[in-house]
Design a protein around this motif. Structure first.
Motif, short mmCIF file in Angstrom:
data_model
loop_
_atom_site.label_atom_id
_atom_site.label_comp_id
_atom_site.label_asym_id
_atom_site.label_seq_id
_atom_site.Cartn_x
_atom_site.Cartn_y
_atom_site.Cartn_z
N UNK A 180 0.78 -1.27 0.24
CA UNK A 180 -0.02 0.14 -0.10
C UNK A 180 1.15 1.23 0.12
N UNK A 181 0.88 2.25 -1.15
CA UNK A 181 2.05 3.32 -1.07
C UNK A 181 1.11 4.89 -0.35
N UNK A 182 1.73 5.58 0.30
CA UNK A 182 1.46 6.57 0.86
C UNK A 182 1.07 7.34 -0.08
N UNK A 183 -0.39 8.22 -0.03
CA UNK A 183 -1.81 8.65 -0.82
C UNK A 183 -0.70 9.40 -1.29
N UNK A 184 0.44 9.95 -0.88
CA UNK A 184 1.08 11.48 -1.69
C UNK A 184 2.31 10.52 -2.67
N UNK A 185 2.29 9.45 -2.63
CA UNK A 185 3.08 8.88 -3.83
C UNK A 185 2.87 9.28 -4.96
N UNK A 241 -4.40 -4.89 -7.92
CA UNK A 241 -5.83 -5.30 -7.75
C UNK A 241 -6.49 -4.82 -8.34
N UNK A 242 -6.92 -5.59 -8.57
CA UNK A 242 -8.67 -5.93 -9.65
C UNK A 242 -9.67 -5.87 -9.74
N UNK A 265 -9.13 -4.76 -0.39
CA UNK A 265 -7.94 -5.07 -0.56
C UNK A 265 -7.55 -4.26 0.52
N UNK A 266 -8.39 -3.66 1.45
CA UNK A 266 -7.83 -3.01 2.64
C UNK A 266 -6.75 -1.65 2.62
N UNK A 267 -6.59 -0.99 0.75
CA UNK A 267 -6.13 -0.32 0.62
C UNK A 267 -4.13 -1.10 -0.36
N UNK A 268 -4.32 -1.98 0.11
CA UNK A 268 -2.99 -2.42 -0.64
C UNK A 268 -3.65 -2.44 -1.97
N UNK A 269 -2.29 -2.24 -2.76
CA UNK A 269 -2.31 -1.72 -4.16
C UNK A 269 -1.63 -2.27 -5.58
N UNK A 321 2.70 0.83 4.08
CA UNK A 321 1.64 -0.84 4.69
C UNK A 321 2.06 -1.70 3.86
N UNK A 322 2.65 -2.51 4.07
CA UNK A 322 2.77 -4.35 3.62
C UNK A 322 3.02 -4.82 4.34
N UNK A 323 2.62 -6.35 3.61
CA UNK A 323 2.01 -8.06 4.24
C UNK A 323 2.75 -8.57 3.33
#
Length: 109
Positions: free
Chosen positions: A15-20, A50-51, A57-61, A96-98
């Motif tokens: 999940x990249x930061x919103x400002x990335x 993510x599609x 996806x809880x924000x993970x893209x 964030x990462x998982x």
């Protein structure tokens, strides 16, 4: 169930930061994919976006799947100078990462 001998896989969700900025995400992907050319124990590298339409996806893209020759190869990857340098350059982009490592298993009924 038959566990594959040797190979180990790692799945990483990011999940990249919103400002990335999108161009920074593109650079992240290009640099990350290049590690397969720099680290001998890293055998394959795949990624996808993510599609899912259910918004689970809880924000993970982005998802990345890496294949290593074995558990020792994965351990060597973690401390490899190319990986450490990549991680240091991109850490500020990621919120964030998982991650999960697993041995591929064949299941036959």
């Amino acid at each position: 169930m038959d566990k594959a001998k040797g190979f180990m896989r790692r799945v990483l969700l990011v999940k990249f930061k919103a400002e990335t900025a999108p161009d920074h995400v593109e650079r992240f992907i290009k640099d990350y994919s290049n590690l397969v050319n720099l680290i001998e124990s890293l055998k394959t590298w795949h990624m996808g976006n993510d599609v899912i339409i259910d918004n689970l996806h809880e924000g993970f893209t982005h998802v990345f799947e890496l294949t290593f020759e074995d558990a020792e190869g994965a351990a060597a990857y973690v401390v490899h100078p190319a990986h450490l340098e990549f991680h240091e350059r991109i850490a500020h982009l990621v919120e964030k990462t998982a991650m999960i490592d697993y041995k591929p298993t064949s299941f036959h009924t």
